[in-house]
Scaffold this active site. Sequence first.
Site, PDB file in Angstrom:
ATOM      1  N   THR A  32      11.914   3.771   9.338  1.00  0.00           N
ATOM      2  CA  THR A  32      12.269   5.138   9.700  1.00  0.00           C
ATOM      3  C   THR A  32      11.082   6.071   9.508  1.00  0.00           C
ATOM      4  OG1 THR A  32      14.534   4.686   8.996  1.00  0.00           O
ATOM      5  CG2 THR A  32      13.965   6.977   9.380  1.00  0.00           C
ATOM      6  N   ALA A  88      14.594   5.020   1.261  1.00  0.00           N
ATOM      7  CA  ALA A  88      15.151   4.509   0.006  1.00  0.00           C
ATOM      8  C   ALA A  88      15.932   3.252   0.320  1.00  0.00           C
ATOM      9  CB  ALA A  88      16.047   5.546  -0.663  1.00  0.00           C
ATOM     10  N   LYS A  99      14.434   2.290  -5.219  1.00  0.00           N
ATOM     11  CA  LYS A  99      13.336   2.011  -4.310  1.00  0.00           C
ATOM     12  C   LYS A  99      12.527   0.862  -4.887  1.00  0.00           C
ATOM     13  CE  LYS A  99      10.966   5.518  -2.824  1.00  0.00           C
ATOM     14  NZ  LYS A  99      10.909   4.975  -1.435  1.00  0.00           N
ATOM     15  N   GLY A 100      11.707   0.266  -4.055  1.00  0.00           N
ATOM     16  CA  GLY A 100      10.849  -0.818  -4.522  1.00  0.00           C
ATOM     17  C   GLY A 100      11.072  -2.133  -3.822  1.00  0.00           C
ATOM     18  N   GLU A 108       5.011   5.064  -5.217  1.00  0.00           N
ATOM     19  CA  GLU A 108       6.014   5.945  -4.609  1.00  0.00           C
ATOM     20  C   GLU A 108       6.556   6.954  -5.621  1.00  0.00           C
ATOM     21  OE1 GLU A 108       7.707   2.807  -1.233  1.00  0.00           O
ATOM     22  OE2 GLU A 108       8.708   2.989  -3.160  1.00  0.00           O
TER      23      GLU A 108
END
Length: 229
Positions: A32, A88, A99-100, A108
């Site tokens: 996105t 996210a 996140k991650g 981030e």
Amino acid sequence: MTTQDELKQQAAQMAADMVEPGMALGVGTGSTVAFFIDALGARNQKTPLNLKAIVTTSNRSQQQLEQNGFVVNELADVDQLDLTIDGADRVDDDLNGIKGGGAAHTLEKNVAINSKKNLWIVDESKLCHRLGDFPLPVEVLPVSAKQNFAKFEQAGLQPAFRLNDQGERLTTHYGNWIIDLHVDPLPVPDGLAAYLDGTVGVVEHGLFLHLVDTVLIAHSDGSIERRDR
């Protein structure tokens, strides 16, 4: 282009329209965000935004930004960002997130925490009532990873080392390892975050709590929902 991509593109365009001229901007990564970068580039072509600085969290986004004519800066060279736009992996009802998934959550979070405002763009598949149906990444120092793993196991957090495509332990940008915690739902997120923050050997974890200000959600019915904290 699939319907899902069209929805992402609409949400990305909405995010691009929220960028103000002269801003210091943070840019994340993901499918996105890729649409967002192209939308931002098209807008900049029509009317230069004269952005003060752009910081990004991935090489892929950096390359795309540069292809769109932007100069990318290092976070260390910027005092503070005005707005960071990212994705996210999960977002709960309180607009807290995980996140991650791409193992970049340490950078981030550093970018997010040094931004006045944070905006996430997600599709509805990322929504959940309580965080947990996505592995929680914890970046750890290799020197004490064994002890961290045992501690997490004893705490019932169901740890697993993240592996790369060759079946070896994945190494992050900073030379560390990732332990994914598989707990669903997570216990009290703030308590877990405090526990991880206080664990020696933990570099950073993927709980992003009380950080995001606005979330744009692309729904399968074609609508784009905006939620503000």
